[in-house]
Design a protein around this motif. Structure first.
Motif: not given
Length: 89
Positions: A23, A25, A35, A76, A79-80, A83
């Protein structure tokens, strides 16, 4: 001739892995952190494995803060986390 696979280092486990498995960033030129799932956004990128233990190691070691030389907004990390939880199903 086989095409070369781009490799990147995960900020959590510090292992080199193919770029597509990680992923991204990104810190944009406007200093916004987000992201990037396509891997094409402008700016400074940092990579992390899509695994919770790598994210926890990166958070504990302040790896994203060090990579971007600034504080990382809590959304952030949210969100990580979201995900990675979605990817575990």
């Amino acid at each position: 001739m086989q095409k070369k696979i781009p490799m990147r280092q995960c900020l959590g486990c510090r292992e080199m892995k193919p770029k597509k498995e990680l992923i991204r960033v990104v810190r944009s030129p406007e200093n916004e952190i987000s992201l990037d799932f396509k891997g094409k956004a402008n700016g400074r990128g940092a990579y992390i494995c899509p695994e919770m233990n790598c994210l926890k190691k990166a958070i504990r070691g302040h790896a994203l803060e060090k990579a971007f030389e600034r504080a990382i907004p809590e959304e952030v990390y949210a969100q990580l986390t979201a995900q990675m939880e979605a990817g575990d199903e």
